[in-house]
Design an enzyme around this catalytic site. Structure first.
Site, mmCIF file in Angstrom:
data_model
loop_
_atom_site.group_PDB
_atom_site.id
_atom_site.type_symbol
_atom_site.label_atom_id
_atom_site.label_comp_id
_atom_site.label_asym_id
_atom_site.label_seq_id
_atom_site.Cartn_x
_atom_site.Cartn_y
_atom_site.Cartn_z
ATOM 1 N N HIS A 83 31.162 41.736 43.049
ATOM 2 C CA HIS A 83 31.929 42.788 42.097
ATOM 3 C C HIS A 83 32.442 41.316 40.693
ATOM 4 C CE1 HIS A 83 34.390 45.173 44.567
ATOM 5 N NE2 HIS A 83 33.924 44.758 44.903
ATOM 6 N N LYS A 138 46.811 43.714 33.582
ATOM 7 C CA LYS A 138 45.686 43.042 33.887
ATOM 8 C C LYS A 138 45.440 41.933 34.159
ATOM 9 C CE LYS A 138 42.231 44.414 30.950
ATOM 10 N NZ LYS A 138 41.306 45.130 31.303
ATOM 11 N N ARG A 139 45.154 41.023 35.284
ATOM 12 C CA ARG A 139 45.325 39.717 35.503
ATOM 13 C C ARG A 139 45.304 38.517 33.985
ATOM 14 N NH1 ARG A 139 46.027 38.251 40.562
ATOM 15 N NH2 ARG A 139 45.897 36.082 40.064
ATOM 16 N N LYS A 160 39.533 37.917 29.673
ATOM 17 C CA LYS A 160 39.847 39.037 29.706
ATOM 18 C C LYS A 160 40.357 38.971 28.164
ATOM 19 C CE LYS A 160 40.334 40.060 34.387
ATOM 20 N NZ LYS A 160 40.547 41.254 34.511
ATOM 21 N N THR A 212 39.677 48.597 35.987
ATOM 22 C CA THR A 212 39.876 50.196 37.222
ATOM 23 C C THR A 212 40.486 50.365 35.999
ATOM 24 O OG1 THR A 212 40.514 48.125 38.329
ATOM 25 C CG2 THR A 212 38.028 49.476 38.889
ATOM 26 N N LYS A 271 42.042 54.276 34.728
ATOM 27 C CA LYS A 271 43.528 54.886 34.690
ATOM 28 C C LYS A 271 43.851 55.314 33.589
ATOM 29 C CE LYS A 271 43.867 52.032 38.797
ATOM 30 N NZ LYS A 271 43.965 50.475 38.948
#
Ligand code: F58
Length: 833
Positions: free
Chosen positions: A368, A559-560, A565, A667, A671
Site C-alpha cells: 500500500h 485525509k490524513r 498529500k 480511496t 467516494k
C-alpha cells in the site's frame, strides 16, 4: 442434538413485521438493558434497537456458518492489523433492506431515529485508507457471497479523537467500548495461546531427527470476538474475528503464594497491553516492541484458528492452501509467513519443502505504499528477543532464497544484498516486505500506476526475479455505505430512474449518462447536492461556530495530514486567492468554502503544524469583512467514517493533490467522485484511472507526472529558484514569513517555509503555478452551473469501476480462486411450528 431451526424464523426476535420489531425492541429494552421507557437513556434505546437488529441477523449468521461447514468451501482470510468499520447499525439496516421500515418503527415509538443512529460510537480500529479498504472489502466479500473471514485486533482504544484547541490538534483516547458493543460475540471457547520471547533449544525426536523447541518467556491468550458482516440483500453473514489479549490466568499463583500480589497482577496487565491501543501512525514505521507483539499476536491466533477449522472439517494439513487463501494487508501481518512455517515444522513436524510449498501457496501480499520510510523493518536484536524461533526460520528462508537468486543472477553480489530478507547496511534489520514477497505467490499494488511503480522501483528486484507474481488490483469502495447510507437522496434519485440493480453492479450507473443532458434531471441533481450542503453547513456551525454559505462551492480536502498529500499546497493557493481578492475586489470568482479534515500522527510535528497553518489562515480570512463572504476556510475536527458520511455527499470539489508517484491509490477520491464531486488532482494513484473513466474534460488536472517528478529530482531540484522567479509565489511565502497569519509571530511557520524554500521534498513549488492556474479554471467552471452539474452527473455515473465489488471479483478470480457459496437459510424448507 436434533436440528430444527424452523421455529426461530417467525419468532418475536427474528420476524420482520413492524409489530414484532416493536415487540422485540421493547423486550430488549426490558430484558437486556433492564429499563422501562420512563427511565431509559438514549444509549439504552440505541442498544435495544441494535440488539433487535442483531437478533434478526443471527439466523443468517448461523446458517452461513453451517453452510460453509457443510460445503467445506475455500475460504478467504483477510489478515489486517486495521479494520476501520464505521458504525454498524445503519449499514446493517441497509444491507438487510429494512432501513425505511425500522425508521418508521422507531418513530412510531416516539423516538428520534437519527439520534439513535448517531448514538453509536464508531469502531475506529484503523488509521486511514488501509483500514477502511479492509472494511469495504469485507462488505463486498459478503455481498458477493464469498466464504471469508476478516482477522484483526480488537483494540480497546481505536484511533484517537481529535479536538482543535487554539488551532492545534489535541488527542483524546477513543473509548469506543465504554457503552458496550452490541455487535460482537466473544467466543472464549476458541481462545488461542500465543508465545512470546524466551529462547530455542535443539532436541532429538524419537526417530533420531534433530528438531527445535521454542521455550517462550511468556504466554498470552487471544480471545476471539466475532462480528457478523452482512452482504447486501443476500443471506450471507460472514465474520470479522478480532482478537483480544488476556493473561492465561488472572493470577500467577507461584508469585501470589510468595505474597507478591502486585507482581502477580502485573502479568495480567502486560498481557492485556498487547491489544490495548492502535498505533496512530500513518505511513511511518514505528520500531516499537509492542507493535511487533501485536502483529505476531493476531497472526498467530488467526493461523491457529485456521488449523482448528481444518481439523474439525477433517481436511488433511497438506491441503491447508486449498482450504484457505490468506491475504496479507500490507506487511503488518507478514510475520505469518514465518509463523505458518514454524507451526508446520515444529508443531506438526512437516518437512521443510512441503511446509514451504504450503506456505507460498497460501499467502498473497498487497503493498500500500511507495514511501521508503513506511516500509517496515525490525532491528534484529528486538526481533530476536520477541520471536527467537521465527528469526531462525527467517534466516533459513533467506539462505535458501539467496541460493535461488545466486543461480539466476550469477555473481551479482549487489543484487543479493538488495534482495536479502536482512538489511545488513549498518544496524541489521528484518525487512518485512521482503519476507512477504518471498512467502507469497502473488504481490499486488492498489492502482495501475502504483503497481507499475512497484515494479520499477520499490520491488524492482523482486519483479525481475518473479515477474509472474506481480498483479494490479485497483482499490474500490462499497457503494452501500458510501452512497446508499450516506447519500440517500442521491441514491433514490438514481433508483427512481434506473431501479436499484446498480447497488450490486455499479457499472449500471452508466445508464444515466443521457440524463446529463436533461435539464429537469440536472435540476433535481443540483437540488440534492444543495440539500446535502445545507445539512453540512448546519453541522459545521454546530461543531465550529463558523457560518458557511451553502451557495458557495464546497471544496474539500479530507485525509490524513501528511506532507506528501500536500494540504499546505492547498493553503498556498488559498493565500494567493486571498491576496488577489484584496488587491482586486472585482475579481470574478464564485464564493468558495475551503474545508479540511484529517488527523495528524501525534508524533508528526510538521503535520501538526500544517493543521495550525490551516486554522490560522482560516482565522484571518474568516474575520476579514472584505473577504469573508467570498471565501471561508474551515477545519472540520475529528475526520472519521461518521463525519466522512456527511462530507462526501456535500462536496462540489475534491482535492487529490499529492506529489505524483507518492499516493498509492487513494480511496477518498473515489467516494467523492461517486457522490458527484469533481476532482482537482495530479496524475497520482487512482486519480489516473478516475480521470480515464470520467473523461479528461470532467477532471481538473495539474502538476508534474511521476516521470517528470523523477527527472526533476535527478536533474537537481532548487525550490528557491521558483521563489525567486515567480513573484506570485514569493508574495505568498513572504506573507507567511512576515507573520500575517500568525499575529505577527514570524517564527510560527518558519520551519514550514524554510523547509519549502530549501528542501521542498514534495515539490510544492514546482507544482504551485500549475495548481493555481487549474484552480482558476475550476472557479470559471463553477460559474456555469449547468455545465458544472453535467460534469458532476458524469463523474458519479461513470464511477462504476470504483466499487469494491469489482476489486473483490478480481482478487477472487486472479489471486484467491474463490467461488461464491450462496447461503440456504436453515429451516427454509421446514414449516414453522
Ligand atoms: C493507504 N495506506 C495509502 N496506510 O496511502 C492509500 O494511497 C491507499 O489508497 C490505501 O492505503 C488503501 O490501499 C495507509 O492507509 C496506513 O494507514 C498504515 C497504517 C499502519 C502504519 C503504516 C501506515
Amino acid at each position: 442434538m436434533e436440528q430444527n431451526t424452523a421455529p426461530y424464523r417467525e419468532h418475536n426476535r427474528t420476524s420482520l413485521t413492524k409489530e414484532k420489531l416493536k415487540q422485540g425492541f421493547l423486550d430488549n429494552l426490558y430484558f437486556i438493558q433492564g429499563k422501562f421507557p420512563t427511565l431509559a437513556s438514549r444509549n439504552d434505546y440505541y442498544l435495544a434497537l441494535a440488539y433487535t437488529i442483531r437478533d434478526r441477523m443471527l439466523h443468517r449468521w448461523i446458517s452461513t456458518a453451517t453452510n460453509y461447514y457443510e460445503s467445506g468451501a475455500r475460504t478467504v482470510c483477510y489478515l489486517s492489523a486495521e479494520f476501520l468499520m464505521g458504525p454498524h447499525l445503519g449499514n446493517n439496516l441497509v444491507n438487510m433492506g429494512i432501513f425505511g421500515m425500522v425508521k418508521e418503527v422507531v418513530e412510531e415509538l416516539g423516538l428520534n431515529f437519527e439520534e439513535l443512529l448517531a448514538q453509536e460510537e464508531e469502531p475506529g480500529l484503523g488509521n486511514g485508507g488501509l483500514g477502511r479498504l479492509a472494511a469495504c472489502f469485507i462488505d463486498s466479500l459478503a455481498t458477493l457471497e464469498i466464504p471469508a473471514l476478516g482477522y484483526g485486533i480488537r483494540y480497546e482504544f481505536g484511533i484517537f479523537e481529535q479536538t482543535i484547541v487554539d488551532g492545534w490538534q489535541m488527542e483524546k483516547t477513543d473509548k469506543w467500548l465504554r457503552n458496550g458493543n452490541p455487535w460482537e460475540v466473544p467466543r472464549p471457547e476458541w481462545a488461542q495461546e500465543v508465545r512470546l520471547g524466551g529462547h530455542t533449544e535443539q532436541y532429538t525426536d524419537e526417530n533420531g531427527r534433530l528438531r527445535v523447541r521454542w521455550v517462550p518467556a511468556k504466554i498470552v491468550l487471544g480471545i476471539p470476538y466475532d462480528t457478523p458482516i452482512l452482504g447486501y440483500r443476500t443471506n450471507t453473514a460472514n465474520t470479522l474475528r478480532l482478537w483480544k489479549s488476556e493473561a492465561p490466568e488472572s493470577f500467577d499463583f507461584e508469585v501470589f503464594n510468595r505474597g507478591d500480589y502486585y507482581g502477580a497482577v502485573d502479568q495480567k496487565v502486560t498481557s492485556e497491553n498487547i491489544s490495548k491501543v492502535l498505533y496512530p501512525n500513518d505511513e511511518q514505521l514505528s520500531g516499537k516492541q509492542l507493535r511487533l507483539e501485536q502483529q505476531y499476536f493476531f497472526v498467530s491466533c488467526s493461523l491457529r484458528d485456521m488449523l482448528r477449522v481444518l481439523a474439525i472439517q477433517n481436511i488433511p494439513l497438506s491441503r491447508f492452501h486449498e482450504k484457505f487463501a490468506v491475504q496479507l494487508n500490507d506487511t503488518h501481518p507478514a510475520i505469518a509467513v514465518a509463523e505458518l512455517m514454524r507451526l508446520l515444522l515444529d508443531e506438526y513436524l512437516v518437512d521443510w519443502d512441503d511446509a514451504w510449498e504450503i506456505t507460498q501457496r497460501t499467502f498473497a501480499y498487497t503493498n500500500h505504499t511507495l514511501l521508503p520510510e513506511a516500509l517496515e523493518q525490525w532491528p534484529l536484536p528486538l526481533f530476536a528477543s520477541v520471536l527467537p524461533r521465527h528469526l531462525e526460520i527467517i534466516f533459513e528462508i533467506n539462505s535458501r532464497f539467496l541460493d535461488e537468486v545466486r543461480i539466476k543472477f550469477l555473481g551479482d553480489e549487489a543484487r543479493l544484498a538488495r534482495l536479502s530478507l536482512i538489511n545488513e547496511g549498518g544496524e541489521r534489520y528484518v525487512r518485512m516486505a521482503h519476507l512477504a514477497c518471498v512467502g507469497s505467490h502473488a504481490i499486488n499494488g492498489v492502482a495501475e500506476l502504483h503497481s507499475e511503480l512497484l515494479k520499477q522501483d520499490v520491488l524492482k528486484d523482486f519483479y525481475e526475479l518473479w515477474p509472474e507474481k506481480f498483479r494490479n488490483k485497483t482499490n474500490g469502495v462499497t457503494p452501500r455505505r458510501w452512497m446508499i447510507l450516506s447519500n440517500p437522496s442521491l441514491a433514490s434519485l438514481v433508483s427512481d430512474r434506473i431501479g436499484n440493480g446498480w447497488v450490486r453492479d455499479l457499472e449500471q450507473l452508466r445508464q444515466l449518462e443521457p440524463m446529463a443532458d436533461d435539464a429537469d434531471f440536472r435540476k433535481e441533481w443540483w437540488d440534492v447536492k444543495r440539500a446535502n450542503k445545507v445539512a453540512f453547513a448546519q453541522y459545521i456551525f454546530k461543531r465550529t461556530g463558523i457560518l458557511v454559505d451553502p451557495e458557495s462551492m464546497f471544496d474539500f480536502q479530507v485525509k490524513r495530514i501528511h506532507e506528501y498529500k500536500r494540504q499546505h499546497l492547498n493553503v498556498l493557493h488559498i493565500i494567493s486567492l486571498y491576496r488577489r481578492l484584496k488587491e482586486n475586489p472585482n475579481l470574478e470568482v464564485p464564493p468558495r468554502t475551503f474545508l479540511f479534515g484529517g488527523k495528524a500522527a501525534p508524533g508528526y510535528h510538521t503535520a501538526k503544524r500544517m493543521i495550525k497553518l490551516i486554522t490560522s489562515v482560516g482565522e484571518v480570512i474568516n474575520r476579514d469583512p472584505d473577504i469573508r463572504d467570498r471565501i471561508k476556510v474551515v477545519f472540520v475536527p475529528n475526520f472519521n467514517v461518521t463525519t466522512g458520511q456527511k462530507i462526501y455527499p456535500a462536496a462540489d470539489l475534491s482535492e487529490q493533490i499529492s506529489t505524483a508517484g507518492k499516493e498509492a491509490s487513494g480511496t477518498g477520491n473515489m467516494k467523492f467522485s461517486m457522490n458527484g464531486a469533481l476532482t482537482i488532482g495530479t496524475l497520482d494513484g487512482a486519480n489516473v484511472e478516475i480521470r480515464e473513466e470520467v473523461g479528461a474534460e470532467n477532471f481538473f488536472l495539474f502538476g508534474l507526472t511521476a516521470d517528470e517528478v523523477y527527472a526533476l529530482r535527478a536533474s537537481g531540484y532548487h525550490p528557491y529558484d521558483y521563489y525567486n522567479t515567480n513573484p506570485h509565489l514569493k508574495d505568498v511565502i513572504d506573507l507567511l514569513r512576515g507573520g500575517s497569519f500568525s499575529r505577527g509571530d514570524a517564527d510560527l511557520f518558519r520551519g514550514l517555509t524554510d523547509g519549502l524554500l530549501h528542501h521542498d521534498p514534495y515539490l510544492l513549488f514546482a507544482d504551485f503555478q500549475s495548481y493555481v492556474d487549474c484552480q482558476e479554471e475550476v472557479s470559471r467552471a463553477y460559474l456555469d452551473r449547468d455545465h458544472w452539474t453535467r460534469m458532476s452527473i458524469l463523474n458519479a455515473v461513470r464511477s462504476g469501476k470504483f466499487s469494491s465489488d469489482r476489486s473483490i471479483r478480481q482478487y477472487c478470480e486472479d489471486i484467491w480462486k474463490a467461488e461464491p457459496v450462496p447461503i440456504t437459510l436453515l429451516g427454509q424448507n421446514e414449516e414453522p411450528t
